[in-house]
Motif scaffolding. Structure first.
Motif, PDB file in Angstrom:
ATOM      1  N   LEU A  53       0.739  -1.129  -0.056  1.00  0.00           N
ATOM      2  CA  LEU A  53      -0.070   0.005   0.044  1.00  0.00           C
ATOM      3  C   LEU A  53       0.825   1.335   0.017  1.00  0.00           C
ATOM      4  CD1 LEU A  53      -2.793   1.550   0.450  1.00  0.00           C
ATOM      5  CD2 LEU A  53      -2.355   1.259   2.856  1.00  0.00           C
ATOM      6  N   LEU A  54       1.864   1.354   0.789  1.00  0.00           N
ATOM      7  CA  LEU A  54       2.716   2.515   0.961  1.00  0.00           C
ATOM      8  C   LEU A  54       3.361   2.736  -0.235  1.00  0.00           C
ATOM      9  CD1 LEU A  54       3.763   2.067   4.730  1.00  0.00           C
ATOM     10  CD2 LEU A  54       2.114   3.608   3.966  1.00  0.00           C
ATOM     11  N   LEU A  55       4.062   1.683  -0.886  1.00  0.00           N
ATOM     12  CA  LEU A  55       4.957   2.035  -1.869  1.00  0.00           C
ATOM     13  C   LEU A  55       4.268   2.423  -3.285  1.00  0.00           C
ATOM     14  CD1 LEU A  55       7.900  -0.574  -1.207  1.00  0.00           C
ATOM     15  CD2 LEU A  55       7.696   1.794  -0.757  1.00  0.00           C
ATOM     16  N   ASN A  56       3.060   1.711  -3.332  1.00  0.00           N
ATOM     17  CA  ASN A  56       2.288   1.874  -4.547  1.00  0.00           C
ATOM     18  C   ASN A  56       1.197   3.209  -4.580  1.00  0.00           C
ATOM     19  OD1 ASN A  56       2.899  -0.430  -6.444  1.00  0.00           O
ATOM     20  ND2 ASN A  56       2.464  -1.356  -4.471  1.00  0.00           N
ATOM     21  N   LYS A  57       0.622   3.296  -3.417  1.00  0.00           N
ATOM     22  CA  LYS A  57       0.040   4.461  -3.242  1.00  0.00           C
ATOM     23  C   LYS A  57       0.084   5.446  -2.203  1.00  0.00           C
ATOM     24  CE  LYS A  57      -4.276   1.755  -4.743  1.00  0.00           C
ATOM     25  NZ  LYS A  57      -5.785   1.028  -4.296  1.00  0.00           N
ATOM     26  N   GLY A  58       0.906   5.096  -1.523  1.00  0.00           N
ATOM     27  CA  GLY A  58       1.401   6.206  -0.326  1.00  0.00           C
ATOM     28  C   GLY A  58       0.356   5.959   0.692  1.00  0.00           C
ATOM     29  N   PRO A  59       0.974   6.885   1.890  1.00  0.00           N
ATOM     30  CA  PRO A  59       1.841   7.960   1.887  1.00  0.00           C
ATOM     31  C   PRO A  59       3.362   7.456   2.045  1.00  0.00           C
ATOM     32  CG  PRO A  59       0.701   7.981   4.196  1.00  0.00           C
ATOM     33  CD  PRO A  59      -0.049   6.991   3.112  1.00  0.00           C
ATOM     34  N   LYS A  60       4.066   7.635   1.091  1.00  0.00           N
ATOM     35  CA  LYS A  60       5.662   7.391   1.355  1.00  0.00           C
ATOM     36  C   LYS A  60       6.221   7.557   2.499  1.00  0.00           C
ATOM     37  CE  LYS A  60       5.971   6.357  -3.814  1.00  0.00           C
ATOM     38  NZ  LYS A  60       4.602   6.831  -4.180  1.00  0.00           N
ATOM     39  N   ASP A  61       6.040   8.847   2.965  1.00  0.00           N
ATOM     40  CA  ASP A  61       6.586   9.422   4.269  1.00  0.00           C
ATOM     41  C   ASP A  61       6.489   8.626   5.353  1.00  0.00           C
ATOM     42  OD1 ASP A  61       4.063  10.126   4.263  1.00  0.00           O
ATOM     43  OD2 ASP A  61       4.212  11.950   5.021  1.00  0.00           O
ATOM     44  N   PHE A  62       5.323   7.762   5.406  1.00  0.00           N
ATOM     45  CA  PHE A  62       5.291   6.919   6.555  1.00  0.00           C
ATOM     46  C   PHE A  62       5.965   5.548   6.363  1.00  0.00           C
ATOM     47  CE2 PHE A  62       3.299   3.387   8.933  1.00  0.00           C
ATOM     48  CZ  PHE A  62       3.064   4.075  10.193  1.00  0.00           C
ATOM     49  N   TRP A  63       6.339   5.168   5.026  1.00  0.00           N
ATOM     50  CA  TRP A  63       7.314   4.311   4.857  1.00  0.00           C
ATOM     51  C   TRP A  63       8.726   4.591   5.401  1.00  0.00           C
ATOM     52  CZ3 TRP A  63       7.681  -0.863   4.042  1.00  0.00           C
ATOM     53  CH2 TRP A  63       8.803  -1.202   3.567  1.00  0.00           C
ATOM     54  N   ALA A  64       8.901   5.861   5.119  1.00  0.00           N
ATOM     55  CA  ALA A  64      10.310   6.566   5.687  1.00  0.00           C
ATOM     56  C   ALA A  64      10.346   6.319   7.138  1.00  0.00           C
ATOM     57  CB  ALA A  64      10.289   7.782   5.403  1.00  0.00           C
ATOM     58  N   GLU A  65       9.295   6.427   7.859  1.00  0.00           N
ATOM     59  CA  GLU A  65       9.031   6.023   9.437  1.00  0.00           C
ATOM     60  C   GLU A  65       9.425   4.882   9.972  1.00  0.00           C
ATOM     61  OE1 GLU A  65       8.794   8.551  11.649  1.00  0.00           O
ATOM     62  OE2 GLU A  65       8.619  10.152  10.158  1.00  0.00           O
ATOM     63  N   LEU A  66       8.844   3.748   8.973  1.00  0.00           N
ATOM     64  CA  LEU A  66       9.212   2.572   9.333  1.00  0.00           C
ATOM     65  C   LEU A  66      10.515   2.199   9.161  1.00  0.00           C
ATOM     66  CD1 LEU A  66       6.141   0.854   7.524  1.00  0.00           C
ATOM     67  CD2 LEU A  66       6.392   1.302   9.815  1.00  0.00           C
ATOM     68  N   ILE A  67      11.261   2.635   8.157  1.00  0.00           N
ATOM     69  CA  ILE A  67      12.806   2.639   7.872  1.00  0.00           C
ATOM     70  C   ILE A  67      13.374   3.032   9.008  1.00  0.00           C
ATOM     71  CG2 ILE A  67      14.601   2.957   6.652  1.00  0.00           C
ATOM     72  CD1 ILE A  67      12.938   2.851   4.011  1.00  0.00           C
ATOM     73  N   LYS A  68      13.131   4.397   9.453  1.00  0.00           N
ATOM     74  CA  LYS A  68      13.822   5.020  10.778  1.00  0.00           C
ATOM     75  C   LYS A  68      13.625   4.134  11.922  1.00  0.00           C
ATOM     76  CE  LYS A  68      13.551   9.490  13.092  1.00  0.00           C
ATOM     77  NZ  LYS A  68      12.881  10.588  13.282  1.00  0.00           N
ATOM     78  N   GLU A  69      12.415   3.642  11.969  1.00  0.00           N
ATOM     79  CA  GLU A  69      12.353   2.950  13.544  1.00  0.00           C
ATOM     80  C   GLU A  69      12.664   1.441  13.268  1.00  0.00           C
ATOM     81  OE1 GLU A  69      11.190   4.035  16.199  1.00  0.00           O
ATOM     82  OE2 GLU A  69      10.775   6.333  15.635  1.00  0.00           O
ATOM     83  N   LYS A  70      12.761   0.897  12.058  1.00  0.00           N
ATOM     84  CA  LYS A  70      13.399  -0.281  11.789  1.00  0.00           C
ATOM     85  C   LYS A  70      12.376  -1.407  12.028  1.00  0.00           C
ATOM     86  CE  LYS A  70      18.346   0.821  12.134  1.00  0.00           C
ATOM     87  NZ  LYS A  70      19.685   0.500  12.806  1.00  0.00           N
ATOM     88  N   ILE A  71      11.285  -0.984  11.870  1.00  0.00           N
ATOM     89  CA  ILE A  71      10.084  -1.879  12.165  1.00  0.00           C
ATOM     90  C   ILE A  71       9.830  -3.086  11.231  1.00  0.00           C
ATOM     91  CG2 ILE A  71       7.733  -2.178  12.437  1.00  0.00           C
ATOM     92  CD1 ILE A  71       7.640   0.497  13.774  1.00  0.00           C
ATOM     93  N   THR A  72       9.993  -4.178  11.133  1.00  0.00           N
ATOM     94  CA  THR A  72       9.700  -5.426  10.280  1.00  0.00           C
ATOM     95  C   THR A  72       9.042  -6.511  10.801  1.00  0.00           C
ATOM     96  OG1 THR A  72      11.704  -6.535  11.373  1.00  0.00           O
ATOM     97  CG2 THR A  72      12.318  -5.033   9.738  1.00  0.00           C
ATOM     98  N   PRO A  73       8.641  -7.705   9.665  1.00  0.00           N
ATOM     99  CA  PRO A  73       7.910  -8.534  10.177  1.00  0.00           C
ATOM    100  C   PRO A  73       8.589  -9.410  11.333  1.00  0.00           C
ATOM    101  CG  PRO A  73       7.831  -8.417   7.896  1.00  0.00           C
ATOM    102  CD  PRO A  73       9.044  -7.188   8.423  1.00  0.00           C
ATOM    103  N   ILE A  74       7.986 -10.677  11.774  1.00  0.00           N
ATOM    104  CA  ILE A  74       8.539 -11.455  12.643  1.00  0.00           C
ATOM    105  C   ILE A  74       9.057 -12.573  12.287  1.00  0.00           C
ATOM    106  CG2 ILE A  74       7.757 -12.536  14.896  1.00  0.00           C
ATOM    107  CD1 ILE A  74       5.377 -10.686  15.136  1.00  0.00           C
ATOM    108  N   ASP A  75      10.313 -12.860  12.461  1.00  0.00           N
ATOM    109  CA  ASP A  75      10.958 -13.941  11.871  1.00  0.00           C
ATOM    110  C   ASP A  75      10.897 -15.133  12.774  1.00  0.00           C
ATOM    111  OD1 ASP A  75      12.843 -13.067  13.714  1.00  0.00           O
ATOM    112  OD2 ASP A  75      14.364 -13.053  12.103  1.00  0.00           O
ATOM    113  N   LYS A  76      11.551 -16.450  12.487  1.00  0.00           N
ATOM    114  CA  LYS A  76      11.534 -17.543  13.247  1.00  0.00           C
ATOM    115  C   LYS A  76      12.329 -17.228  14.481  1.00  0.00           C
ATOM    116  CE  LYS A  76      10.844 -20.723   9.662  1.00  0.00           C
ATOM    117  NZ  LYS A  76       9.368 -21.421  10.221  1.00  0.00           N
ATOM    118  N   ASP A  77      13.207 -16.365  14.398  1.00  0.00           N
ATOM    119  CA  ASP A  77      14.265 -16.385  15.635  1.00  0.00           C
ATOM    120  C   ASP A  77      13.538 -15.539  16.744  1.00  0.00           C
ATOM    121  OD1 ASP A  77      16.442 -17.308  14.079  1.00  0.00           O
ATOM    122  OD2 ASP A  77      17.170 -15.119  13.261  1.00  0.00           O
ATOM    123  N   GLU A  78      12.609 -14.631  16.325  1.00  0.00           N
ATOM    124  CA  GLU A  78      11.733 -14.038  17.498  1.00  0.00           C
ATOM    125  C   GLU A  78      10.647 -14.851  17.984  1.00  0.00           C
ATOM    126  OE1 GLU A  78      11.430  -9.381  17.074  1.00  0.00           O
ATOM    127  OE2 GLU A  78      11.357 -10.116  14.992  1.00  0.00           O
TER     128      GLU A  78
END
Length: 731
Positions: free
Chosen positions: A666-691
């Motif tokens: 949603l963010l990369l195709n329609k936006g808002p793209k500035d919220f995607w920048a917030e996710l990168i800044k906060e380093k928020i990612t999906p949950i992997d097997k290690d977690e």
């Protein structure tokens, strides 16, 4: 307006250092400097001049030959300023010349009289006639005296004829020490300090000079302070003295009765002086402000001032208002008003109803005898019936209306009303607290014993301010200085004299204002031990922290498999209030994190809580105005993610990870793209097997989540439109 002559002794005797390590000259300079600073901060109209006697040179209008030598005017008569303060601190030094202080008094008084007589402005002359003519002598009076007795008496009579007051700062005018050396206040012929703070015996010159000073004080109604008393008197700064301007409406009672009145502010909270912006490199340069507005569109498009209006946020919408709308929506009154709405018993006006920032005295209009009689009758009637008036006040046509109480004040000398503002219903706050059960029948454990009640009575009596000596201003609230203002003045004075100095330490005088120990120690020694015995404090045992099992065992609800440890999906914050609340079945917009926690307490609502939270997050992202809801959305994402990790439930983990995938698309195709920048800044990612071991996302997929940029699908090219020739061919 006062005319003040400052007369400072700089002779050799002033260089004597006493037991505290400071010379008489240094003490005098400190007192002089503080005195000048007080006049600067109070913005006083008083005019001040400075003379020194015992100076190396001679600079005075009476000097002729050997007469009046070594007496110099350091500063002519004008308002106090920082230049005078700096001159006192940095320029004046002790010398080896001795001068008769009577000669110095003659020079100073002559200069003051000549300056007063040379003033032609009628208004200024009137102000001076209403003020004082004061000479303050700073000396230990250890000077030779050449004036004979007969001449001295004529000189003193001359001072009296010219209405000149003379105060002495520094000497001890008592031949014997007084028993109590700690009582503050001036001396009128007999100082209360032992030898003025000096440790050596008095010289013959001091004894003779002090005898003359005593006669001057008695004849001119002057006074004397030793150095310690004077420093204590000037160590607190005075703010600007403000005269209350009369507000003169009519007091309206009913349709026909009008009483011309004048209102004067009696009490008004003093605000801190305002600071102005200046250049750090050159404070004298003018600073101009320029405001530009830009759109957050990525290119920072500038918006003209004419295209900007104010808006009121209503939910997620902004309701615009133009300047005309803002002007028309304000409540307007046609004229100023002071009308009585009605009367009520004074017992109905509680003390905690008193609102507003000032108190106004209402008196009859000046030189209006009929108004004075009418207002006196109203005051008397209100006093006798224990009643107050409720009035509506509109200060001016541009002011908002207020309501207040008119409280009568009557005594043998004056009669007036006091207006105190009262709150509207919107200003009231409803507070509910459980009552204290003090009846022995209901709670004997919380009822105080008679011994405890007596101890409290004793404490109140010991700290009764009304029982303190009248001259002890340290415990009179209306005479206490504001420590915030005093501290500001102290720092401003230090920087005004040296703009490179560090912020000074808190002065002892200001520290005494803040610290109440000096007063409380009067009762602590006597009553504290008894209080400690009667009112013992015990460390309360820590309440056992409830976990999921014992909470739901009491409530009859099985614990959820989602979490038994943490806060995200946890149940450890459950309390009786939460259990009694209505069950929450969906995630709201006001406090979604709390709603999320509440829903997780019911196992059947876990999946609905997770899906509802993801929907609410997407709503915050897409419906925000600017970036106003980004912070709330990030908090919700972190909450959702933490709960899923702690639950380690496969179904819940799939919901969260699928949400991350959908959000990225949603963010990369329609936006808002500035919220995607917030996710990168906060380093928020999906949950992997290690977690979480039950997650189906690998560590590699997690690490590539923020680094990958999805290709935005290019829009299909529109088919070329047929031109006119093609259409003709088809026909």
């Amino acid at each position: 307006m006062d005319i003040v002559g400052l007369l400072l002794d700089v002779g050799p005797s002033m260089g004597f250092t006493d037991q505290d390590g400071n010379s008489c000259l240094e003490k005098s300079k400190n007192i002089l400097s503080m005195l000048v600073q007080r006049k600067i901060f109070s913005e006083s109209d008083d005019k001040v001049c400075l003379f020194t006697y015992g100076s190396t040179g001679t600079a005075n209008e009476l000097a002729s030959g050997n007469n009046y030598e070594h007496i110099s005017m350091e500063r002519d008569l004008r308002k106090a300023d920082w230049g005078l303060c700096s001159h006192i601190q940095n320029t004046i030094q002790a010398t080896d010349h001795e001068v008769d202080f009577m000669d110095a008094l003659i020079v100073t008084s002559t200069y003051l009289i000549n300056q007063i007589n040379s003033i032609n402005d009628k208004k200024e002359k009137k102000k001076i006639s209403e003020g004082r003519r004061l000479i303050m002598v700073f000396s230990n009076l250890d000077n030779p005296v050449a004036t004979d007795v007969a001449e001295m008496k004529d000189i003193i009579e001359g001072f009296k004829d010219n209405k000149i007051e003379i105060h002495f700062i520094g000497p001890n005018l008592s031949s014997a020490a007084v028993e109590d050396d700690n009582q503050p206040g001036p001396s009128t012929g007999a100082s209360n300090a032992s030898n003025g703070g000096h440790s050596k015996a008095k010289t013959d010159n001091q004894i003779k000079c002090e005898s003359i000073a005593q006669e001057i004080i008695q004849t001119l109604d002057g006074c004397a302070y030793d150095f310690r008393e004077a420093l204590a008197a000037v160590s607190v700064f005075e703010n600007k003295q403000k005269n209350s301007t009369a507000w003169s409406p009519d007091l309206i009672i009913g349709e026909k009765l009008r009483i011309p009145i004048s209102g004067y502010k009696m009490v008004s909270r003093e605000s801190l002086p305002s600071f102005k912006k200046c250049s750090a490199r050159n404070p004298d340069e003018d600073i101009t402000k320029k405001f530009d507005t830009f759109l957050p569109d990525g290119t920072n498009t500038e918006v003209d001032k004419e295209d900007i209006i104010k808006g009121y946020r209503y939910g997620t919408d902004l309701v615009p208002f133009t300047d005309d709308d803002m002007a028309n929506m304000k409540f307007k009154c046609d004229v100023r008003e002071f009308s009585v709405i009605g009367f009520t018993k004074s017992s109905n006006i509680k003390r905690h109803y008193f609102a507003g920032k000032d108190t106004m005295m209402i008196a009859a209009k000046k030189n209006n005898e009929e108004a004075a009689v009418a207002l006196s009758a109203l005051c008397t009637a209100l006093k006798e019936t224990e009643t107050v008036g409720i009035v509506r006040k509109v200060y001016s046509a541009r002011s908002s209306p207020t309501i207040g109480a008119l409280i009568p004040v009557t005594d043998a000398e004056v009669e007036y009303l006091v207006f105190i503002e009262l709150p509207f219903i919107e200003d009231m706050r409803e507070l509910e607290f459980p009552s204290l059960a003090v009846e022995p029948s209901t709670s004997s454990k919380s009822a105080p014993s008679q011994q405890q009640l007596d101890a409290v009575d004793s404490l109140i009596d010991a700290m009764d301010m009304s029982a303190q000596p009248e001259d002890d201003d340290s415990v009179v609230p209306c005479k206490m200085k504001n420590p915030t203002l005093q501290r500001l003045y102290q720092v401003l004075a230090a920087r005004a004299l040296d703009d490179t100095c560090h912020i000074p330490e808190l002065s002892p005088m200001i520290s005494n204002i803040v610290n109440s120990t000096a007063y409380s120690c009067r009762w602590i020694d006597r009553d504290q031990e008894e209080f400690s015995k009667l009112f013992t404090l015990e460390t309360a045992a820590k309440t056992a922290k409830k976990n999921n099992d014992n909470v739901y065992k009491d409530s009859g609800v099985a614990p959820s498999k989602v979490d038994e440890k943490g806060d995200g999906a946890g149940f450890d914050s459950t309390n009786l209030r939460d259990l009694n609340q209505e069950e929450i079945t969906e995630i709201g917009t006001i406090d979604p994190a709390r709603d999320f926690d509440q829903m997780l307490r019911s196992p059947k609502l876990a999946i609905k809580a997770y899906t509802g939270m993801t929907e609410r997050i997407l709503q915050f992202i897409t419906e925000t105005v600017g970036s106003s809801l980004y912070e709330k959305a990030l908090r919700c994402i972190k909450k959702l993610r933490a709960a899923a990790v702690k639950s380690n439930d496969q179904e819940l983990l799939e919901i969260v990870n699928h949400f991350f995938s959908s959000m990225k698309s949603l963010l990369l195709n329609k936006g808002p793209k500035d919220f995607w920048a917030e996710l990168i800044k906060e380093k928020i990612t999906p949950i992997d097997k290690d977690e979480a071991s039950n997650s189906d996302v690998s560590a590699a997929d997690k690490n590539s989540y923020l680094s990958e940029i999805e290709k935005v699908s290019a829009p299909a090219e529109p088919e070329p439109m047929e031109d006119a020739d093609d259409m003709l061919d088809m026909i």
